[in-house]
Design a protein around this motif. Structure first.
Motif, PDB file in Angstrom:
ATOM      1  N   LYS A 247       0.841  -1.206   0.000  1.00 12.67           N
ATOM      2  CA  LYS A 247       0.000   0.000   0.000  1.00 12.67           C
ATOM      3  C   LYS A 247       0.877   1.258   0.000  1.00 12.67           C
ATOM      4  O   LYS A 247       0.563   2.253  -0.667  1.00 12.67           O
ATOM      5  N   ALA A 248       2.004   1.176   0.699  1.00 17.17           N
ATOM      6  CA  ALA A 248       2.905   2.328   0.786  1.00 17.17           C
ATOM      7  C   ALA A 248       3.532   2.669  -0.573  1.00 17.17           C
ATOM      8  O   ALA A 248       3.955   3.798  -0.803  1.00 17.17           O
ATOM      9  N   GLU A 249       3.570   1.677  -1.490  1.00 17.32           N
ATOM     10  CA  GLU A 249       4.136   1.936  -2.834  1.00 17.32           C
ATOM     11  C   GLU A 249       3.204   2.795  -3.689  1.00 17.32           C
ATOM     12  O   GLU A 249       3.613   3.338  -4.699  1.00 17.32           O
ATOM     13  N   ILE A 250       1.925   2.834  -3.296  1.00 18.45           N
ATOM     14  CA  ILE A 250       0.935   3.530  -4.141  1.00 18.45           C
ATOM     15  C   ILE A 250       0.097   4.474  -3.276  1.00 18.45           C
ATOM     16  O   ILE A 250      -1.127   4.343  -3.193  1.00 18.45           O
ATOM     17  N   PRO A 251       0.777   5.470  -2.652  1.00 22.19           N
ATOM     18  CA  PRO A 251       0.063   6.331  -1.697  1.00 22.19           C
ATOM     19  C   PRO A 251      -1.053   7.157  -2.342  1.00 22.19           C
ATOM     20  O   PRO A 251      -1.961   7.616  -1.655  1.00 22.19           O
ATOM     21  N   PHE A 252      -0.984   7.317  -3.661  1.00 23.53           N
ATOM     22  CA  PHE A 252      -1.984   8.134  -4.365  1.00 23.53           C
ATOM     23  C   PHE A 252      -3.275   7.357  -4.633  1.00 23.53           C
ATOM     24  O   PHE A 252      -4.244   7.918  -5.134  1.00 23.53           O
ATOM     25  N   VAL A 253      -3.295   6.065  -4.339  1.00 26.60           N
ATOM     26  CA  VAL A 253      -4.500   5.265  -4.609  1.00 26.60           C
ATOM     27  C   VAL A 253      -5.428   5.303  -3.390  1.00 26.60           C
ATOM     28  O   VAL A 253      -4.996   5.041  -2.264  1.00 26.60           O
ATOM     29  N   THR A 254      -6.689   5.636  -3.613  1.00 28.87           N
ATOM     30  CA  THR A 254      -7.678   5.547  -2.541  1.00 28.87           C
ATOM     31  C   THR A 254      -8.143   4.101  -2.472  1.00 28.87           C
ATOM     32  O   THR A 254      -8.745   3.594  -3.431  1.00 28.87           O
ATOM     33  N   VAL A 255      -7.814   3.444  -1.367  1.00 32.47           N
ATOM     34  CA  VAL A 255      -8.118   2.009  -1.259  1.00 32.47           C
ATOM     35  C   VAL A 255      -9.412   1.828  -0.466  1.00 32.47           C
ATOM     36  O   VAL A 255      -9.550   2.363   0.643  1.00 32.47           O
ATOM     37  N   PHE A 256     -10.352   1.106  -1.045  1.00 32.04           N
ATOM     38  CA  PHE A 256     -11.637   0.838  -0.391  1.00 32.04           C
ATOM     39  C   PHE A 256     -11.623  -0.557   0.218  1.00 32.04           C
ATOM     40  O   PHE A 256     -10.805  -1.399  -0.165  1.00 32.04           O
ATOM     41  N   ASP A 257     -12.571  -0.788   1.153  1.00 32.85           N
ATOM     42  CA  ASP A 257     -12.586  -2.124   1.751  1.00 32.85           C
ATOM     43  C   ASP A 257     -13.619  -3.043   1.126  1.00 32.85           C
ATOM     44  O   ASP A 257     -13.856  -4.135   1.620  1.00 32.85           O
ATOM     45  N   ASN A 258     -14.249  -2.614   0.041  1.00 31.36           N
ATOM     46  CA  ASN A 258     -15.027  -3.575  -0.751  1.00 31.36           C
ATOM     47  C   ASN A 258     -15.065  -3.136  -2.213  1.00 31.36           C
ATOM     48  O   ASN A 258     -14.929  -1.942  -2.521  1.00 31.36           O
ATOM     49  N   ALA A 259     -15.237  -4.135  -3.074  1.00 29.84           N
ATOM     50  CA  ALA A 259     -15.087  -3.886  -4.515  1.00 29.84           C
ATOM     51  C   ALA A 259     -16.165  -2.940  -5.040  1.00 29.84           C
ATOM     52  O   ALA A 259     -15.876  -2.042  -5.845  1.00 29.84           O
ATOM     53  N   ASP A 260     -17.416  -3.111  -4.581  1.00 39.84           N
ATOM     54  CA  ASP A 260     -18.500  -2.270  -5.095  1.00 39.84           C
ATOM     55  C   ASP A 260     -18.256  -0.799  -4.768  1.00 39.84           C
ATOM     56  O   ASP A 260     -18.465   0.084  -5.603  1.00 39.84           O
ATOM     57  N   ALA A 261     -17.795  -0.544  -3.537  1.00 43.30           N
ATOM     58  CA  ALA A 261     -17.524   0.850  -3.135  1.00 43.30           C
ATOM     59  C   ALA A 261     -16.394   1.425  -3.985  1.00 43.30           C
ATOM     60  O   ALA A 261     -16.441   2.585  -4.404  1.00 43.30           O
ATOM     61  N   ALA A 262     -15.389   0.603  -4.270  1.00 43.65           N
ATOM     62  CA  ALA A 262     -14.259   1.081  -5.079  1.00 43.65           C
ATOM     63  C   ALA A 262     -14.716   1.417  -6.497  1.00 43.65           C
ATOM     64  O   ALA A 262     -14.301   2.411  -7.089  1.00 43.65           O
ATOM     65  N   CYS A 263     -15.601   0.576  -7.034  1.00 43.19           N
ATOM     66  CA  CYS A 263     -16.024   0.751  -8.440  1.00 43.19           C
ATOM     67  C   CYS A 263     -17.035   1.877  -8.624  1.00 43.19           C
ATOM     68  O   CYS A 263     -17.205   2.374  -9.742  1.00 43.19           O
ATOM     69  N   ALA A 264     -17.719   2.258  -7.544  1.00 45.26           N
ATOM     70  CA  ALA A 264     -18.897   3.131  -7.679  1.00 45.26           C
ATOM     71  C   ALA A 264     -18.628   4.402  -8.478  1.00 45.26           C
ATOM     72  O   ALA A 264     -19.462   4.808  -9.284  1.00 45.26           O
ATOM     73  N   ALA A 265     -17.471   5.032  -8.265  1.00 45.46           N
ATOM     74  CA  ALA A 265     -17.218   6.321  -8.924  1.00 45.46           C
ATOM     75  C   ALA A 265     -16.297   6.182 -10.133  1.00 45.46           C
ATOM     76  O   ALA A 265     -15.849   7.180 -10.693  1.00 45.46           O
ATOM     77  N   ALA A 266     -16.007   4.933 -10.539  1.00 47.21           N
ATOM     78  CA  ALA A 266     -14.973   4.740 -11.565  1.00 47.21           C
ATOM     79  C   ALA A 266     -15.528   4.835 -12.984  1.00 47.21           C
ATOM     80  O   ALA A 266     -16.619   4.350 -13.274  1.00 47.21           O
ATOM     81  N   ASP A 267     -14.739   5.455 -13.869  1.00 46.92           N
ATOM     82  CA  ASP A 267     -15.068   5.472 -15.300  1.00 46.92           C
ATOM     83  C   ASP A 267     -14.523   4.214 -15.969  1.00 46.92           C
ATOM     84  O   ASP A 267     -15.035   3.784 -16.999  1.00 46.92           O
ATOM     85  N   PHE A 268     -13.460   3.669 -15.388  1.00 49.96           N
ATOM     86  CA  PHE A 268     -12.822   2.448 -15.915  1.00 49.96           C
ATOM     87  C   PHE A 268     -12.573   1.517 -14.737  1.00 49.96           C
ATOM     88  O   PHE A 268     -12.144   1.967 -13.672  1.00 49.96           O
TER      89      PHE A 268
END
Ligand code: MLT
Length: 364
Positions: A170-191
């Motif tokens: 996780k520390a390698e990609i500090p710019f990534v907002t990491v969610f704790d479930n897939a649906d929440a992560a995908c909700a705002a995604a264009d891709f």
């Protein structure tokens, strides 16, 4: 000793395994090098010590059954990650700019006024830029993290999900907002790009319900495994406009038969560089295991590497909790314990408690 090659593997593997008989046919191989051949029906000979997959996914190998027989299965994590990353970035553009349809259309044009037809007709392929758009990376392993870094460098917002993400990763990609479930992560995604293995947890994870939770016009990219996606549900979502494009590295008759799906013939890891990297890593894993008993990058048994100069080495694969009654260095994982016993004097193998032991090897 025979090393059986079930697929074409870069000749760099032959160099590393010099002294072994690398062959396309053997009834008693000590090791197997495999890429995509399906080993489900392979009749396992008692000679077999290990299988090394030149790639990340191991769903073509019955590795859980092999563990029960004391056969180590290796993969080559990260060795083809750059190749897959580059392809995914290419696919983002293909989908966002409607390039495949545009190219097919341009080739269909005939006559003296092709340039004129192009200028008149190109508006049907107007696309979107990826700058400022949100990419959701499902699976932040070696490949997913590389995709995240590249997308971020291209100006995308990156979100992600990975239930097994370590703090170090996780520390390698500090710019990534990491969610704790897939649906929440995908909700705002264009891709949404998939980088998870095919397991009981992930098979069919892109389905009608998960698609319903995504943004309208989302693009799905699947360079992971076909089984992650319920193709009929994606087709319905393409028809309704919920999904703009599905880019799949796994063509099947049902995948090919649909506008809006860009099917690529499993080319993610198909670069000379990645094939060389995977072959070298796989061959080194096999060699170190056969010659020294070291286990690095096993997917089905504990990893353990011990460097000593002792004259004698015995290795033991046993069920977790087995008490051997002889001192050694052990690692436990996935219900198994792997022990390396080093000694200046010959190891008394007969003195090992037999209960729970699956395989003993006297290496030297
Ligand atoms: C992988 O699992 O890394 C790829 O499927 C490798 C390949 O294309 O053989």
């Amino acid at each position: 000793m025979d090393i059986l090659k079930l697929n074409a593997i870069s000749p760099l593997a032959d160099k590393i395994l010099e002294g072994y008989n690398l062959t396309d046919e053997s009834a008693s191989p000590a090791g197997i090098l495999v890429r995509s051949a399906n080993m489900a029906e392979y009749a396992v000979p008692s000679s077999l010590l290990a299988v090394a997959r030149a790639g990340a996914g191991v769903n073509n190998i019955p590795h859980a059954d092999y563990a029960k027989q004391g056969i180590v299965v290796f993969n080559t994590p990260g060795a083809n990650a750059n190749a897959v990353k580059e392809m995914v970035i290419c696919e983002l553009m293909l989908a966002a700019r409607n390039l495949v349809e545009g190219i097919v259309w341009a080739r269909s044009l005939k006559g003296d006024d092709v340039a004129k037809q192009v200028e008149k007709g190109k508006k049907q392929f107007v696309g979107h830029e990826i700058l400022g758009k949100t990419l959701c990376v499902l699976g932040l392993g070696a490949i997913g993290r590389k995709v995240a870094v590249a997308a971020n460098a291209l100006g995308m917002e990156v979100v992600g999900y990975d239930p097994y993400l370590s703090q170090a990763a996780k520390a390698e990609i500090p710019f990534v907002t990491v969610f704790d479930n897939a649906d929440a992560a995908c909700a705002a995604a264009d891709f949404v790009t998939l980088h998870m293995p095919a397991t009981d947890e992930t098979r069919g994870m892109i389905n009608a319900a998960s698609l319903a939770a995504m943004k309208d016009g989302v693009v799905i990219i699947n360079a992971a495994r076909g089984e992650l996606v319920v193709v009929d549900d994606v087709k319905a979502a393409l028809a309704s406009g919920k999904v703009h494009k599905y880019v799949a590295d796994f063509p099947t008759a049902e995948v090919n038969d649909c506008d809006g799906i860009i099917a690529v013939p499993h080319l993610g890891a198909s670069t000379e560089e990645a094939e060389d990297n995977c072959a070298v890593m796989a061959a080194n894993e096999l060699k170190d295991y056969i010659e020294n008993g070291n286990v690095v990058n096993s997917v089905n048994l504990p990893n353990l590497k011990v460097e000593t100069k002792c004259a004698h080495r015995v290795t033991v694969i046993a069920k977790e909790g087995t008490v051997l009654g002889v001192e050694g260095v052990s690692a436990t994982a996935k219900g198994y314990t792997y022990t390396i016993i080093d000694s200046d004097a010959p190891v008394d193998v007969a003195a090992l408690n037999a209960d729970g032991i699956i395989r003993v090897r006297e290496i030297r």
